[in-house]
Enzyme design. Structure first.
Site, PDB file in Angstrom:
ATOM      1  N   GLY A 100      28.496 -12.496  -7.026  1.00  0.00           N
ATOM      2  CA  GLY A 100      29.556 -12.532  -6.007  1.00  0.00           C
ATOM      3  C   GLY A 100      29.227 -13.683  -5.072  1.00  0.00           C
ATOM      4  O   GLY A 100      28.231 -13.619  -4.338  1.00  0.00           O
ATOM      5  N   HIS A 266      27.369   4.929   4.292  1.00  0.00           N
ATOM      6  CA  HIS A 266      27.883   3.782   5.062  1.00  0.00           C
ATOM      7  C   HIS A 266      29.370   4.025   5.319  1.00  0.00           C
ATOM      8  O   HIS A 266      30.242   3.396   4.742  1.00  0.00           O
ATOM      9  CB  HIS A 266      27.664   2.517   4.235  1.00  0.00           C
ATOM     10  CG  HIS A 266      28.030   1.247   4.934  1.00  0.00           C
ATOM     11  ND1 HIS A 266      27.625   0.947   6.206  1.00  0.00           N
ATOM     12  CD2 HIS A 266      28.769   0.177   4.512  1.00  0.00           C
ATOM     13  CE1 HIS A 266      28.092  -0.249   6.547  1.00  0.00           C
ATOM     14  NE2 HIS A 266      28.788  -0.734   5.544  1.00  0.00           N
TER      15      HIS A 266
END
Ligand code: NAI
Ligand code: PYR
Length: 405
Positions: A100, A266
């Protein structure tokens, strides 16, 4: 000497990163050597010692050994490289792949490249993007003083035998989206990426970053089939950094003096541990009112959304990439850092078969220990509730996989 001399630039490049690491860790190394004095050691016999045991006893500093390993100075490596006098220097460093090449991935690659002791491969599906960004970063080397190599690729051949692979591939949040809205798209992306990573680097450690973080770590863990110490995720270091920033601002103190830990998933129900938060060793509850602490906790929970709302497109990447780099460095230098990490739990904290953020010890083997601390009933309930939110996403993924056959 070898790092300072300029007659042989290859030798200089090879030793400058190691010299920096030795200087930074001098006190620790000396202490480890002192601690080893006067301790009995078994070397497998006096007249005919066992070579391996004797070599281990002669090198009692774990920090020094890690620097030697990272610099490529372990005995097997030296034996291997000696005949190849003209081998390029970059082949001797650790190798880190970042998948990425968007905001988080590229910034992470930049930070790791700048450290100077790991070569980086940046991978993305977009043609020429990782190649262009990595060439740009490589050309910063002469100014920054890093000789580490960084290359870009649209395939995985170049990633072969990476020690650490960071997965940031996926789509990011836009205003109005929650992290959970990314679930199934990013599940497919991270599954495909993981299969390639495992094919080319079967011994690597994977650090997943793609959101929704905990569910993606679970997906990567299940897809990779690695032992649990070799797949984990970054989120808690970022959430904790935000929490520490807000406390330091509120008290007008250095961020370095704020020690804290944010656990759980998260998401909106992450668990900042106020009871374990100290400022220069003083419990934060002695320094701030409950109202102020509550408001900082809430701002921490909303921290990702606050940045998304300001950026208008995309999400945070400077603090996330700093957090990832800290975790990667802990592995490359075998630092044994205690940090919050998203790890696969097998009964710890009463959670079984699920990836959730807890304190972990990070070293050369990845997650070397799940650190279990005592929690109050209230803290334990908050962690369970956060884990339940992660479980919901994991169930959605399981159903989608079952439907897809
Ligand atoms: N765990 C955490 O604390 C954080 C997680 N994130 C997450 O990290 C991910 C990346 O964020 P950004 O870099 O800001 O997004 P971005 O959109 O800037 O970059 C994502 C990159 O992934 C690439 N990509 C997509 N599919 C791919 C594939 N199959 N193989 C290789 N590359 C592929 C895209 O082409 C793009 O360049 C997002 O899911 C984001 O939510 C971001 C910040 C913090
Ligand atoms: C993007 C994200 O997860 C964050 O900023 O917290």
């Amino acid at each position: 000497m070898l790092a300072k001399q300029t007659q042989d630039p290859e030798l200089q490049a090879r030793f400058s990163g190691v010299a920096r690491q030795l200087a930074d860790n001098e006190d620790k190394i000396v202490q480890e050597l002192i601690d080893a004095q006067g301790q009995p050691v078994d070397i497998g016999g006096y007249y005919h010692p066992n070579d391996e045991m004797a070599a281990k006893a002669m090198r009692p500093s774990a920090t020094l050994n890690a620097i030697r390993r990272v610099g490529g100075f372990s005995r097997p490596t030296l034996r291997r490289i000696r005949p190849y006098k003209h081998r390029s220097t970059h082949q001797m460093r650790s190798k880190v792949t970042v998948v990425g090449a968007g905001n988080v991935g590229a910034t992470t690659a930049q930070r790791i490249h700048q450290l100077g002791y790991a070569d980086v491969v940046l991978v993305d599906v977009v043609e020429d993007l990782p190649q262009g960004k990595s060439l740009d970063m490589l050309e910063s080397g002469p100014v920054l003083g890093t000789d580490a190599m960084i290359t870009g690729s649209n395939g995985y051949e170049a990633t072969a035998d990476s020690e650490v692979v960071v997965i940031t591939a996926g789509i990011a949040r836009r205003p109005g989206m929650s992290r959970d809205d990314l679930l199934l798209t990013n599940m497919r992306i991270t599954s495909a990426v993981t299969e390639e990573v495992v094919r080319y680097s079967p011994d690597c450690i994977i650090l997943a970053v793609t959101n929704p973080l905990d569910a993606m770590v679970q997906n990567v863990y299940e897809t990779a089939g690695f032992p649990r110490n070799r797949v984990f995720g970054m989120a808690g270091v970022l959430d904790t950094a935000r929490y520490r920033t807000f406390i330091a601002q509120e008290l007008d103190v250095s961020v370095e003096d704020v020690q804290a830990m944010v656990l759980g998933g998260h998401g909106d129900d992450m668990v900042p541990l106020v009871r374990y938060t100290t400022v220069g060793s003083i419990p934060v509850t002695e320094l701030l009112s409950k109202d102020r602490i509550d408001s900082i906790v809430q701002r921490t929970r909303d921290g990702g959304g606050e940045i998304v709302a300001l950026l208008k497109q995309g999400s945070a990447f400077y603090a996330p990439s700093a957090a990832i780099t800290q975790m990667v460095e802990a592995m490359l230098l075998d630092k044994k850092r205690i940090l919050p990490g998203c790890a696969y739990l097998e009964g710890e904290y009463g959670i079984n078969g699920l990836c959730v953020g807890v304190p972990v010890k990070i070293g050369a083997k990845g997650v070397e220990q799940i650190v279990e601390i005592s929690l109050t009933d209230e803290e334990q309930a908050a962690l369970q509730s956060s884990a339940a939110s992660v479980q919901e996403l994991v169930d959605v993924m399981s159903n989608a996989k079952a439907e897809a056959g």
